[in-house]
Write a protein that holds these residues in place. Structure first.
Motif, mmCIF file in Angstrom:
data_model
loop_
_atom_site.group_PDB
_atom_site.id
_atom_site.type_symbol
_atom_site.label_atom_id
_atom_site.label_comp_id
_atom_site.label_asym_id
_atom_site.label_seq_id
_atom_site.Cartn_x
_atom_site.Cartn_y
_atom_site.Cartn_z
ATOM 1 N N ALA B 83 38.235 -0.017 35.130
ATOM 2 C CA ALA B 83 37.577 1.424 35.645
ATOM 3 C C ALA B 83 37.742 1.597 37.351
ATOM 4 O O ALA B 83 38.010 2.776 37.393
ATOM 5 C CB ALA B 83 36.253 1.232 35.144
ATOM 6 N N ALA B 84 37.497 0.624 37.972
ATOM 7 C CA ALA B 84 37.611 0.814 39.305
ATOM 8 C C ALA B 84 38.778 1.153 39.785
ATOM 9 O O ALA B 84 39.057 1.963 40.641
ATOM 10 C CB ALA B 84 37.011 -0.325 40.152
ATOM 11 N N ALA B 137 23.933 1.455 50.479
ATOM 12 C CA ALA B 137 25.246 1.754 49.558
ATOM 13 C C ALA B 137 24.553 2.112 48.087
ATOM 14 O O ALA B 137 23.618 1.415 47.579
ATOM 15 C CB ALA B 137 25.747 0.722 49.629
ATOM 16 N N PRO B 138 25.236 2.904 47.442
ATOM 17 C CA PRO B 138 24.579 3.296 46.243
ATOM 18 C C PRO B 138 24.714 1.903 45.222
ATOM 19 O O PRO B 138 25.523 1.294 45.027
ATOM 20 C CB PRO B 138 25.895 4.012 45.560
ATOM 21 N N LEU B 139 23.423 1.747 44.387
ATOM 22 C CA LEU B 139 23.363 0.950 43.462
ATOM 23 C C LEU B 139 23.215 1.249 41.949
ATOM 24 O O LEU B 139 22.435 2.266 41.917
ATOM 25 C CB LEU B 139 22.099 0.058 44.104
ATOM 26 N N VAL B 140 24.087 0.839 41.228
ATOM 27 C CA VAL B 140 23.908 1.285 39.861
ATOM 28 C C VAL B 140 23.676 -0.092 39.265
ATOM 29 O O VAL B 140 24.217 -1.131 39.173
ATOM 30 C CB VAL B 140 24.943 2.012 39.328
ATOM 31 N N LEU B 141 22.619 0.144 38.117
ATOM 32 C CA LEU B 141 22.186 -0.961 37.434
ATOM 33 C C LEU B 141 22.865 -0.789 36.028
ATOM 34 O O LEU B 141 22.959 0.076 35.426
ATOM 35 C CB LEU B 141 20.532 -0.947 37.472
ATOM 36 N N ILE B 142 23.226 -1.948 35.441
ATOM 37 C CA ILE B 142 23.723 -2.035 34.048
ATOM 38 C C ILE B 142 23.071 -2.899 33.407
ATOM 39 O O ILE B 142 22.250 -3.937 33.678
ATOM 40 C CB ILE B 142 25.274 -2.256 33.804
ATOM 41 N N GLY B 143 22.852 -2.955 31.962
ATOM 42 C CA GLY B 143 22.211 -3.866 31.132
ATOM 43 C C GLY B 143 20.849 -3.309 30.807
ATOM 44 O O GLY B 143 20.393 -2.306 30.917
ATOM 45 N N GLU B 144 20.201 -4.448 29.796
ATOM 46 C CA GLU B 144 18.986 -3.877 29.092
ATOM 47 C C GLU B 144 17.928 -3.778 29.674
ATOM 48 O O GLU B 144 16.468 -3.435 29.121
ATOM 49 C CB GLU B 144 18.947 -4.905 27.832
ATOM 50 N N ARG B 145 17.653 -4.316 31.001
ATOM 51 C CA ARG B 145 16.427 -4.432 31.542
ATOM 52 C C ARG B 145 15.762 -2.807 31.802
ATOM 53 O O ARG B 145 16.650 -1.886 31.770
ATOM 54 C CB ARG B 145 16.437 -4.874 32.951
ATOM 55 N N ARG B 146 14.599 -2.510 31.933
ATOM 56 C CA ARG B 146 14.130 -1.263 31.914
ATOM 57 C C ARG B 146 13.396 -1.073 33.274
ATOM 58 O O ARG B 146 12.260 -1.844 33.417
ATOM 59 C CB ARG B 146 12.983 -0.888 30.849
ATOM 60 N N ALA B 297 31.322 0.237 31.618
ATOM 61 C CA ALA B 297 32.152 0.137 33.030
ATOM 62 C C ALA B 297 32.478 1.357 33.641
ATOM 63 O O ALA B 297 32.114 1.763 34.809
ATOM 64 C CB ALA B 297 33.324 -0.863 32.601
ATOM 65 N N ARG B 298 32.985 2.407 32.855
ATOM 66 C CA ARG B 298 33.414 3.515 33.541
ATOM 67 C C ARG B 298 32.323 4.455 33.925
ATOM 68 O O ARG B 298 32.393 4.949 35.187
ATOM 69 C CB ARG B 298 33.973 4.465 32.284
#
Lengths: 339, 339
Positions: B83-84, B137-146, B297-298
């Motif tokens: 994707a990157a 720097a922009p941070l994006v979280l992925i995964g099941e934590r809330r 990912a995208r």
DNA sequence: GTGAAAGCGCTAACAA
DNA sequence: TTGTTAGCGCTTTCAC
């Protein structure tokens, strides 16, 4: 937000701030304290790209593997990340998808000057591609291809490893041992050395190598192993053992055998290659050749680190052979009574 | 070897060479040709670190996952790399080993200014850790934590997905459905949402949720699933189905059942989570919830790219929920006749 | 269309 | 011990 700002805030010169940031010894505690306060107050963080430009080093090495979907490469990549971290290096990751073109691209000035070195596991690349390389970042090759080139190359002794696997099957009394994982169309493919090992060990044992039992595959994944095994059986061949190019192919083959009512290992014993964790948890655990992945990763990283440290005086090219071990499990020994 | 050298060789100014290198439109063909010849003659390659310093952008994003030995993260990492690449970004990879400290480290100025953004799949990180973050720097979280934080967060709807899995088991007539993958000691762990889904779907169906069937695990790998399942059975419980936190745990559990003569799915149906390729090739293929990894990912990459493009005008924080699908296979349906 | 020169933020001579 | 300054290689105004 730069050294200059911090310097102004602290009332000192940039050099002094730089000294503090870089933990230079000869700074009076008072100054250090003063500077540190300014750093904290401003939330200063050094701009590493500037440092990189200045020093000509980035602390980044690139790793190019065919694809992370293959657990072998994923496990290897994990090991490389850890090995690199041990030397304060970070890993830039790239996919080659087993494409010669992408492999070429990555060896030719990929992220020039931002990577200090490159670790490549080639599948398709030919010697002449590498010979034409102009980029001067250290390159180390890993994996089973054999080249005669001025680059360090880390790989276990594939022929010896394959012979060990075949020896194990012979010792169990198997005689019709298939090799699953040939690529007829591409003689210089990775599987070639393992095929040579298969031939050599059979020859050494006076067992006739039945070329009909050299089964081709279209790729290196489970589906390819399944298709290859199905084709072998459909052609009417009945091996009593299968030595697969890798664990994924072995797993695909076992699935097909299970569907056709063939028992592993009673009817067909199976040996894989790679020692994927996956192979340890199937209904039938997989006997396999375990390359020392940690060692491969460590040696590859060290190769780069050493060449970078060797100020110009580059040592001789090395061929390094980490160890391997045969992991004997249910796919050849059968299931032991639960204990 | 720099722009200056090329300029001297070609008898033009640095600016002109730069124009050619950057494919600036308004250069006469003659000049362009002349410069190109000099570039080829000298084998010039732009120094990207210098460009980075000047432009303030590197085209590198960092991805931090717990570990690549887990195929889910490996497959996800592969998807992120692809994707990157679609946005001309390269991926710097780091391990957090599921350690809160390492997760913290990576969010706090990891490779400051050399990474344009960061994608993190946290396991242990708490909201306050993230709130204290200073790096911009922009941070994006992925995964099941809330979390309830000003960062984009990409994750499938875990509760809905878990409910779908449990619904499937209920539809098959199973009533004693175990949840394998609780972490009693750590209520905010990733598995929490899936446990909630399990509870919700049972409740909605009027089936009593037997808390004895909520089985703890010590980690998220196959061995942990095996140990957890063994403990459940040793305690005398006899579920007729298992909903596992992930495929690895399901696979470990199935191995234990196989060792103990329990048939899947006749005695115990099993549903996993992640749709690892591994689950499609076992002796019993695994029914599982398939998150759309490509989409995750995208979206993660796009989130960073967009925030980087949005010159200062940062949009609102987003919670994005890519899709998922239930893949029904042998571990719940049984093996269909070979066709 | 092309050139001259400033400056991104840092490190390292060299000076003081 | 600390300050001054040049310069890493590039992009980018601003002239011409």
């Amino acid at each position: 937000m730069s050294l200059k700002d911090v310097a102004a805030h602290a009332g000192v010169s940039v050099k002094t701030v730089s000294n503090v940031v870089n933990k230079y010894q000869h700074v009076t505690p008072a100054t250090r304290e003063k500077v540190q306060r300014a750093i904290d107050a401003l939330g200063y963080r050094p701009n590493l790209t500037a440092r990189h430009l200045r020093k000509g080093r980035t602390g980044i090495i690139a790793l190019a593997v065919p694809e992370l979907g293959n657990p072998y490469f994923a496990e290897l990549a994990g090991a490389v990340v850890d090995a690199a971290a041990a030397h304060d290096y970070t890993v830039l990751l790239d996919h080659t998808q087993g494409s010669r073109e992408r492999e070429l691209l990555v060896t030719q000035g990929f992220r020039a000057r931002v990577i200090d070195g490159l670790i490549l596991n080639p599948l398709e690349l030919e010697a002449e591609d590498l010979a034409a390389r102009t980029d001067d970042a250290p390159l180390v090759l890993i994996g089973e291809r054999r080249y005669d080139l001025p680059h360090d190359h880390i790989a276990i002794d594939n022929i010896a490893a394959a012979r060990t696997a075949v020896r194990h099957l012979l010792d169990l009394g198997r005689r019709r041992i298939a090799f699953l994982g040939a690529r007829g169309d591409r003689p210089s493919q990775p599987s070639h050395l393992r095929l040579l090992g298969w031939q050599a060990e059979l020859a050494a044992s006076g067992v006739t190598a039945d070329e009909a039992l050299v089964a081709p595959v279209e790729g290196w994944d489970r589906a390819d192993g399944a298709a290859g095994m199905a084709a072998l059986l459909d052609a009417g061949h009945r091996p009593d053992a299968v030595f697969a190019y890798n664990d994924l192919i072995a797993i695909g083959a076992m699935r097909v055998m299970s569907e056709r009512g063939l028992r592993v290992p009673e009817d067909v014993a199976v040996v894989g290659f790679d020692d994927l964790t996956e192979g340890r948890y199937g209904a039938v655990t997989l006997t396999t050749v375990a390359p020392d992945k940690q060692a491969i990763a460590r040696l590859a990283v060290e190769s780069i680190v050493e060449r970078l440290a060797g100020e110009g005086g580059v040592g001789a090219t090395r061929r390094l052979h980490p160890g391997f071990a045969l992991m004997e499990r249910e796919s050849t020994l059968g299931r032991r009574p639960a204990n």
